[in-house]
Design a protein around this motif. Structure first.
Motif, mmCIF file in Angstrom:
data_model
loop_
_atom_site.group_PDB
_atom_site.id
_atom_site.type_symbol
_atom_site.label_atom_id
_atom_site.label_comp_id
_atom_site.label_asym_id
_atom_site.label_seq_id
_atom_site.Cartn_x
_atom_site.Cartn_y
_atom_site.Cartn_z
ATOM 1 N N UNK A 65 133.761 -21.835 52.613
ATOM 2 C CA UNK A 65 135.031 -21.291 52.114
ATOM 3 C C UNK A 65 134.782 -20.028 51.295
ATOM 4 N N UNK A 66 133.718 -20.050 50.495
ATOM 5 C CA UNK A 66 133.395 -18.909 49.638
ATOM 6 C C UNK A 66 133.083 -17.667 50.468
ATOM 7 N N UNK A 67 132.263 -17.822 51.487
ATOM 8 C CA UNK A 67 131.869 -16.678 52.314
ATOM 9 C C UNK A 67 133.065 -16.149 53.101
ATOM 10 N N UNK A 68 133.812 -17.055 53.737
ATOM 11 C CA UNK A 68 134.953 -16.624 54.546
ATOM 12 C C UNK A 68 136.029 -15.978 53.684
ATOM 13 N N UNK A 69 136.352 -16.592 52.561
ATOM 14 C CA UNK A 69 137.388 -16.046 51.688
ATOM 15 C C UNK A 69 137.006 -14.702 51.109
ATOM 16 N N UNK A 70 135.755 -14.585 50.636
ATOM 17 C CA UNK A 70 135.291 -13.312 50.079
ATOM 18 C C UNK A 70 135.311 -12.214 51.137
ATOM 19 N N UNK A 71 134.876 -12.549 52.340
ATOM 20 C CA UNK A 71 134.866 -11.558 53.423
ATOM 21 C C UNK A 71 136.281 -11.073 53.737
ATOM 22 N N UNK A 72 137.227 -11.996 53.845
ATOM 23 C CA UNK A 72 138.611 -11.616 54.164
ATOM 24 C C UNK A 72 139.222 -10.772 53.047
ATOM 25 N N UNK A 73 138.922 -11.126 51.792
ATOM 26 C CA UNK A 73 139.455 -10.351 50.660
ATOM 27 C C UNK A 73 138.915 -8.922 50.674
ATOM 28 N N UNK A 74 137.633 -8.786 50.912
ATOM 29 C CA UNK A 74 137.038 -7.449 50.928
ATOM 30 C C UNK A 74 137.524 -6.640 52.133
ATOM 31 N N UNK A 75 137.729 -7.303 53.269
ATOM 32 C CA UNK A 75 138.292 -6.602 54.421
ATOM 33 C C UNK A 75 139.707 -6.121 54.130
ATOM 34 N N UNK A 76 140.499 -6.957 53.457
ATOM 35 C CA UNK A 76 141.859 -6.555 53.075
ATOM 36 C C UNK A 76 141.810 -5.369 52.124
ATOM 37 N N UNK A 77 140.850 -5.410 51.187
ATOM 38 C CA UNK A 77 140.691 -4.289 50.257
ATOM 39 C C UNK A 77 140.389 -2.994 51.018
ATOM 40 N N UNK A 78 139.460 -3.068 51.992
ATOM 41 C CA UNK A 78 139.050 -1.871 52.724
ATOM 42 C C UNK A 78 140.114 -1.380 53.690
ATOM 43 N N UNK A 79 140.877 -2.317 54.292
ATOM 44 C CA UNK A 79 141.827 -1.934 55.331
ATOM 45 C C UNK A 79 143.222 -1.635 54.807
ATOM 46 N N UNK A 80 143.590 -2.204 53.670
ATOM 47 C CA UNK A 80 144.981 -2.070 53.197
ATOM 48 C C UNK A 80 145.048 -1.470 51.792
#
Length: 410
Positions: free
Chosen positions: A339-354
């Protein structure tokens, strides 16, 4: 710390007799949770360690403690090393009659509020009353014309400045009330609690440190963890009930609808347990883990190094850090690491993309709107955007840097 001891305890560098600060303790399975409420430092000790601590607190010398432990258990304990660890934790007040330097204890917020003032918050009837309030609001929403809870509810006025001003004032007020709920429930258990700014990945948050709540009974611990969410739900339920009494379409009705939605908006964030939200601490407590986030991060790093090693056919790296944990804790840590890896990855992708593209675009537009070629209103608007965006990002950087320095010192 050993240098201080050496200067005061003779050539060996180890004191013969120590005086401890006031410590609190609670049994936790096969271990004891022990620590100082005033500093928020706590450790888990086995029975032998707790017995050693008790004997030191009775004024016995280090050799006497070692002899007593060996007599009672048949095992030898390196009491000098144990005492050095206690000194580093700040648990020792004096060594061989000489006071040791002690870290300053900060004054907690709302210092005048004592535990007996808010002990009622631990009464089992409080969550029952909040539950009844929420149920009443749900019944009103279902049986009557529901209070609108869409984005249009936030646009309660045609004047944008009023909408933004009210949203900011209500949002920050609700945030402080949310954190004060954690603080006051913890205070009711004897934990001083402290509030400060913090960062969770790209998010700037207000967090309440209630270290020491580990010593409270489980019901009190869960009450402290869930107090903020319960407060938001209670405010939202009150807003629904109050709005149902106001005439639809009036300014009061629209304001109450906006307040209700503002109280509910932070709740989905609590589901992001990989950011150590309120529900993370509930999860950590229910799974009986010592440090779910820290152990989960360590296991994720180990798994990543192992994958890299397999891919490059190199020698295996360090051993699995979760192997030393109890079975129930090991399973929880390994699941949480995913959960930690998946959640952190999605948050950082959202930061970079949006988030970052939106902020950069707004900032660039604002800079382009400055200058004598534009009207004073355009210049004012551009200045406000630059100040708001720049201020928030600088505050995030400052908070992140301070936390990083504190972590390094610790």
């Amino acid at each position: 710390m050993t240098g201080v001891s050496a200067g005061r305890a003779g050539a060996t560098g180890v004191p013969v007799r120590v005086r401890l600060h006031e410590l609190a303790a609670r049994p936790d399975g096969e271990e004891w949770i022990v620590g100082r409420m005033s500093t928020g430092r706590f450790v888990a000790l086995p029975d032998d360690g707790k017995r050693c601590l008790d004997l030191l607190g009775q004024g016995l010398s280090l050799p006497e403690v070692a002899a007593r432990i060996q007599e009672e258990t048949g095992e030898e304990i390196d009491v000098p090393d144990f005492v050095e660890a206690l000194i580093e934790l700040g648990f020792v007040a004096a060594a061989d009659g000489h006071d040791l330097p002690s870290e300053a204890v900060p004054t907690p917020p709302l210092a005048r509020v004592q535990g007996h003032h808010v002990r009622w918050m631990l009464n089992p009837f409080v969550p029952l009353l909040i539950g009844m309030l929420i149920c009443a609001a749900v019944v009103v929403q279902v049986s009557r014309a529901p209070v609108p809870l869409t984005y249009r509810s936030l646009l309660w006025s045609s004047h944008g400045s009023l909408v933004i001003g009210m949203s900011a004032a209500a949002g920050w007020t609700l945030l402080l009330v949310h954190e004060c709920a954690h603080l006051l429930v913890a205070r009711a258990t004897g934990v001083p609690g402290r509030m400060r700014l913090g960062t969770r990945l790209q998010f700037l948050v207000v967090q309440t440190d209630i270290s020491g709540i580990e010593l409270a009974p489980r019901r009190h611990r869960l009450t402290a963890y869930l107090a903020g969410i319960a407060t938001n739900l209670a405010v939202a339920a009150t807003g629904v009930l109050a709005a149902s009494l106001a005439d639809p379409g009036t300014t009061l009705h629209r304001l109450l609808s906006a307040l209700t939605l503002l109280a509910l908006l932070p709740l989905p964030f609590q589901l992001l347990v990989f950011l150590r939200t309120d529900l993370y601490f509930v999860l950590q407590d229910l799974t009986r883990c010592r440090d779910l986030f820290g152990d989960g991060a360590a296991y994720a790093q180990y798994a990543a190094r192992r994958l890299v090693g397999v891919a490059h056919r190199t020698l295996p790296g360090p051993e699995d850090p979760s192997r030393e944990l109890p079975d129930h804790e090991r399973r929880a840590v390994r699941t949480y690491s995913v959960v930690l890896v998946m959640g952190t990855t999605l948050c950082l992708l959202f930061l970079a993309a949006v988030t970052l593209p939106a902020d950069v675009t707004l900032f660039a537009r604002a800079v382009g709107g400055l200058g004598p070629d534009h009207s004073w209103t355009r210049n004012l608007d551009a200045t406000a955007v630059i100040a708001a965006l720049g201020g928030m990002h600088l505050l995030w950087l400052r908070t992140w840097w301070r936390r990083r320095r504190t972590t390094r010192r610790s």
